[in-house]
Design a protein around this motif. Structure first.
Motif, PDB file in Angstrom:
ATOM      1  N   TYR A  96     -33.114 -25.717  38.921  1.00  0.00           N
ATOM      2  CA  TYR A  96     -34.219 -25.331  37.998  1.00  0.00           C
ATOM      3  C   TYR A  96     -33.965 -24.158  37.921  1.00  0.00           C
ATOM      4  CZ  TYR A  96     -34.355 -30.556  37.784  1.00  0.00           C
ATOM      5  OH  TYR A  96     -34.229 -32.008  37.820  1.00  0.00           O
ATOM      6  N   GLY A  97     -33.758 -22.779  38.508  1.00  0.00           N
ATOM      7  CA  GLY A  97     -33.769 -21.706  39.262  1.00  0.00           C
ATOM      8  C   GLY A  97     -33.091 -21.212  38.068  1.00  0.00           C
ATOM      9  N   ALA A  98     -31.635 -20.871  37.723  1.00  0.00           N
ATOM     10  CA  ALA A  98     -30.579 -20.043  36.836  1.00  0.00           C
ATOM     11  C   ALA A  98     -30.222 -20.898  35.830  1.00  0.00           C
ATOM     12  CB  ALA A  98     -30.418 -19.788  38.060  1.00  0.00           C
ATOM     13  N   THR A  99     -29.933 -19.822  35.156  1.00  0.00           N
ATOM     14  CA  THR A  99     -29.092 -20.007  33.814  1.00  0.00           C
ATOM     15  C   THR A  99     -27.582 -19.916  34.022  1.00  0.00           C
ATOM     16  OG1 THR A  99     -30.888 -20.665  32.325  1.00  0.00           O
ATOM     17  CG2 THR A  99     -28.610 -20.131  31.143  1.00  0.00           C
ATOM     18  N   TYR A 100     -26.377 -19.962  34.000  1.00  0.00           N
ATOM     19  CA  TYR A 100     -25.341 -19.566  33.926  1.00  0.00           C
ATOM     20  C   TYR A 100     -24.030 -19.589  32.332  1.00  0.00           C
ATOM     21  CZ  TYR A 100     -26.350 -20.820  38.591  1.00  0.00           C
ATOM     22  OH  TYR A 100     -26.782 -20.981  39.586  1.00  0.00           O
ATOM     23  N   LEU A 101     -23.405 -18.659  31.889  1.00  0.00           N
ATOM     24  CA  LEU A 101     -23.550 -18.482  31.043  1.00  0.00           C
ATOM     25  C   LEU A 101     -22.392 -18.112  30.950  1.00  0.00           C
ATOM     26  CD1 LEU A 101     -26.375 -17.096  29.333  1.00  0.00           C
ATOM     27  CD2 LEU A 101     -25.286 -18.386  27.855  1.00  0.00           C
ATOM     28  N   THR A 102     -21.183 -18.195  30.272  1.00  0.00           N
ATOM     29  CA  THR A 102     -19.664 -17.716  30.019  1.00  0.00           C
ATOM     30  C   THR A 102     -19.422 -17.225  28.303  1.00  0.00           C
ATOM     31  OG1 THR A 102     -19.254 -18.598  32.072  1.00  0.00           O
ATOM     32  CG2 THR A 102     -16.777 -18.021  30.525  1.00  0.00           C
ATOM     33  N   VAL A 103     -18.964 -15.579  28.124  1.00  0.00           N
ATOM     34  CA  VAL A 103     -19.055 -15.023  26.544  1.00  0.00           C
ATOM     35  C   VAL A 103     -17.167 -14.910  26.647  1.00  0.00           C
ATOM     36  CG1 VAL A 103     -21.700 -14.851  26.107  1.00  0.00           C
ATOM     37  CG2 VAL A 103     -20.009 -13.392  27.620  1.00  0.00           C
ATOM     38  N   VAL A 104     -16.600 -15.304  25.237  1.00  0.00           N
ATOM     39  CA  VAL A 104     -15.619 -14.754  25.284  1.00  0.00           C
ATOM     40  C   VAL A 104     -16.149 -13.520  23.640  1.00  0.00           C
ATOM     41  CG1 VAL A 104     -14.340 -15.843  26.092  1.00  0.00           C
ATOM     42  CG2 VAL A 104     -14.909 -16.301  24.189  1.00  0.00           C
ATOM     43  N   GLU A 105     -15.039 -12.978  23.038  1.00  0.00           N
ATOM     44  CA  GLU A 105     -15.381 -12.213  22.194  1.00  0.00           C
ATOM     45  C   GLU A 105     -16.054 -13.053  21.095  1.00  0.00           C
ATOM     46  OE1 GLU A 105     -12.581  -9.592  21.107  1.00  0.00           O
ATOM     47  OE2 GLU A 105     -13.345  -7.827  22.127  1.00  0.00           O
ATOM     48  N   ASP A 106     -15.537 -14.000  20.874  1.00  0.00           N
ATOM     49  CA  ASP A 106     -16.098 -14.336  19.030  1.00  0.00           C
ATOM     50  C   ASP A 106     -16.985 -16.247  20.015  1.00  0.00           C
ATOM     51  OD1 ASP A 106     -14.242 -15.926  21.403  1.00  0.00           O
ATOM     52  OD2 ASP A 106     -13.655 -17.472  19.006  1.00  0.00           O
ATOM     53  N   GLY A 107     -18.063 -15.560  20.811  1.00  0.00           N
ATOM     54  CA  GLY A 107     -18.773 -16.150  21.420  1.00  0.00           C
ATOM     55  C   GLY A 107     -18.730 -16.682  22.904  1.00  0.00           C
ATOM     56  N   MET A 108     -19.724 -17.528  22.561  1.00  0.00           N
ATOM     57  CA  MET A 108     -20.157 -18.692  24.164  1.00  0.00           C
ATOM     58  C   MET A 108     -19.134 -19.759  24.262  1.00  0.00           C
ATOM     59  SD  MET A 108     -23.781 -20.006  25.397  1.00  0.00           S
ATOM     60  CE  MET A 108     -23.875 -20.785  24.544  1.00  0.00           C
ATOM     61  N   SER A 109     -18.675 -19.574  25.479  1.00  0.00           N
ATOM     62  CA  SER A 109     -17.363 -20.694  25.455  1.00  0.00           C
ATOM     63  C   SER A 109     -18.149 -22.276  26.950  1.00  0.00           C
ATOM     64  CB  SER A 109     -16.656 -20.455  26.345  1.00  0.00           C
ATOM     65  OG  SER A 109     -16.734 -19.714  27.964  1.00  0.00           O
ATOM     66  N   ARG A 110     -19.473 -20.890  27.985  1.00  0.00           N
ATOM     67  CA  ARG A 110     -20.223 -22.245  28.335  1.00  0.00           C
ATOM     68  C   ARG A 110     -21.734 -21.850  29.309  1.00  0.00           C
ATOM     69  NH1 ARG A 110     -16.720 -25.256  31.404  1.00  0.00           N
ATOM     70  NH2 ARG A 110     -14.296 -24.942  31.856  1.00  0.00           N
ATOM     71  N   LEU A 111     -22.026 -22.845  28.533  1.00  0.00           N
ATOM     72  CA  LEU A 111     -23.681 -22.883  29.453  1.00  0.00           C
ATOM     73  C   LEU A 111     -24.282 -24.200  30.206  1.00  0.00           C
ATOM     74  CD1 LEU A 111     -26.397 -21.882  28.269  1.00  0.00           C
ATOM     75  CD2 LEU A 111     -26.395 -23.839  26.867  1.00  0.00           C
ATOM     76  N   GLN A 112     -24.791 -23.559  31.453  1.00  0.00           N
ATOM     77  CA  GLN A 112     -25.405 -24.948  32.292  1.00  0.00           C
ATOM     78  C   GLN A 112     -26.948 -24.402  31.992  1.00  0.00           C
ATOM     79  OE1 GLN A 112     -24.466 -26.215  35.828  1.00  0.00           O
ATOM     80  NE2 GLN A 112     -26.613 -25.813  36.835  1.00  0.00           N
TER      81      GLN A 112
END
Length: 430
Positions: free
Chosen positions: A330-346
């Protein structure tokens, strides 16, 4: 006689009206739900406004005077001083010099009073390029995690990278010194005396005395699934739903969103093909853009970590100036982005909304020296610890899923994880 002839038609009309009303009652909820869903979809674009300079801003301010150090993490001071700080004008960066951590601390303890800003994580100069009149391209991806300047005569500013032991300097062309000092020395804001301890490859500040902090209780709100479906999927008519015992899964041909209905943690994946590595500045800027869309935490959010191997960016929730930690997520948001947008999100779908705590309910945290003694007793030596922070622990209420508690605790960063010292194994260090 005429009235008696009208009774039957009136009864028939009333019966028909009652049937219409019953039909309206039965069908009304679905129409209301559709209306509400439409309103949610329209309002889903209305998110909490976040400033880049604060999300990537400092977490602590330390004042150095005559060999003593005092620190604050008060949100009001950090916000107001950060606003003024981001209006200063700097010249180009001078070529960095090698500067050991010991030399850095010695410099801070010189006769002139110093103001030091500590950052959550090293950030590239490209993120603060607006401060410079001429930031050289070769320094755009170089990083720093501490800044200091002389309080009485701010003619230059120094940026320090504690990992690489490099000191960057720039001349200050314009600064509102009076306003900056007024913000730093804000009336009624306590600065705690701290001692300097060497942890891992850097020096950290630990309180000399015990600290009393409030235990917080909040009502929480779960963000609706439809809000994220509307944001994450290009065409919601193509989305298929699958349910299991603990989770619900939404899919289209290129992406998947899975929600754990027990924890209310959302995980999203989209197949994006991109073999090109992005510069850190661009990665952080793109991830910040996505963060503002999906994270509805009402208090502050700060850049907390970056994993170079996975390209994952971590943004952590803060409350009362301290980071929020939770074993569930509940304490954090995790993001993975590449050139054409977001690929992962928690992202956690639950957010703290209404405080219901009694401020008299406080918890006393031990001093820095007592903390280190406890860690030593548990066989955790300083060379095993990479960082130490005070954080709030998120705990769900057992009686109501709409209530949480946030309790202050000491946390250490060891072996790649933040651990509550109360949960450390007595023999964990062996």
């Amino acid at each position: 006689m005429k009235w008696s002839k009208l009774v039957r038609p009136l009864l028939i009309i009333l019966i028909l009206l009652s049937l219409v009303l019953m039909w309206g009652i039965w069908t009304g909820p679905s129409q209301y739900d559709n209306q509400t869903g439409n309103e949610q979809k329209k309002s889903s674009s209305v998110v909490i406004k976040r400033q880049l300079s604060r999300v990537f801003g400092p977490s602590q301010i330390v004042l150095h005077h005559s060999g003593q150090a005092r620190m604050t993490m008060k949100k009001e001071v950090l916000t107001s001083s950060n606003k003024i700080f981001n209006e200063i004008k700097l010249d180009k960066l001078e070529e960095p010099i090698n500067f050991s951590s010991g030399d850095y601390q010695t410099e801070l303890n010189q006769v002139d009073d110093k103001i030091e800003w500590l950052y959550f994580k090293s950030i590239p100069f490209g993120v603060v390029s607006n401060l410079f009149s001429n930031l050289q391209e070769e320094y755009s991806e170089k990083t720093f995690d501490r800044i200091y300047l002389t309080e009485t005569n701010p003619s230059e500013i120094n940026f320090y990278n504690t990992a690489e032991k490099l000191l960057y300097t720039s001349e200050i062309e314009e600064i509102d010194q009076e306003q900056l000092l007024a913000a730093i020395h804000r009336q009624g804001v306590p600065y705690r005396f701290v001692e300097i301890r060497e942890i891992g490859e850097k020096y950290i500040y630990l309180p000399i005395d015990e600290i009393k902090l409030p235990c917080l209780t909040y009502m929480v709100e779960k963000q609706p699934n439809s809000l994220f479906i509307g944001r994450l999927f290009d065409d919601t008519s193509e989305v298929r739903e699958k349910r299991s015992e603990q989770s619900v899964q939404y899919l289209d041909y290129i992406s998947e969103m899975r929600i754990n209905e027990e924890t209310n943690i959302l995980n999203y994946y989209r197949n994006r093909s991109s073999s090109k590595a992005m510069p850190l500045t661009k990665t952080l800027m793109l991830s910040f853009k996505e963060l503002t869309i999906y994270e509805n935490w009402s208090d502050e959010i700060h850049f907390f970590d970056y994993n170079k191997q996975t390209n994952e960016v971590t943004y952590r929730r803060y409350i009362e100036g301290f980071p929020v930690f939770s074993p569930i997520g509940y304490g954090a948001t995790y993001l993975t982005v590449v050139e054409d947008g977001m690929s992962r999100l928690q992202v956690p779908m639950v957010v703290a909304q209404t405080p219901i705590s009694d401020e008299k309910n406080q918890k006393t945290l031990q001093s820095g020296s007592d903390l280190l003694k406890e860690l030593a007793e548990k066989k955790y030596t300083l060379d095993m610890i990479d960082d130490i922070k005070i954080g709030y622990t998120w705990t769900n209420n057992l009686e109501s899923d709409r209530v949480i508690t946030l309790d202050p605790n000491w946390y250490i960063y060891t072996e790649g994880s933040w651990v509550n010292i109360q949960e450390l194994d007595e023999n964990g260090g062996e």
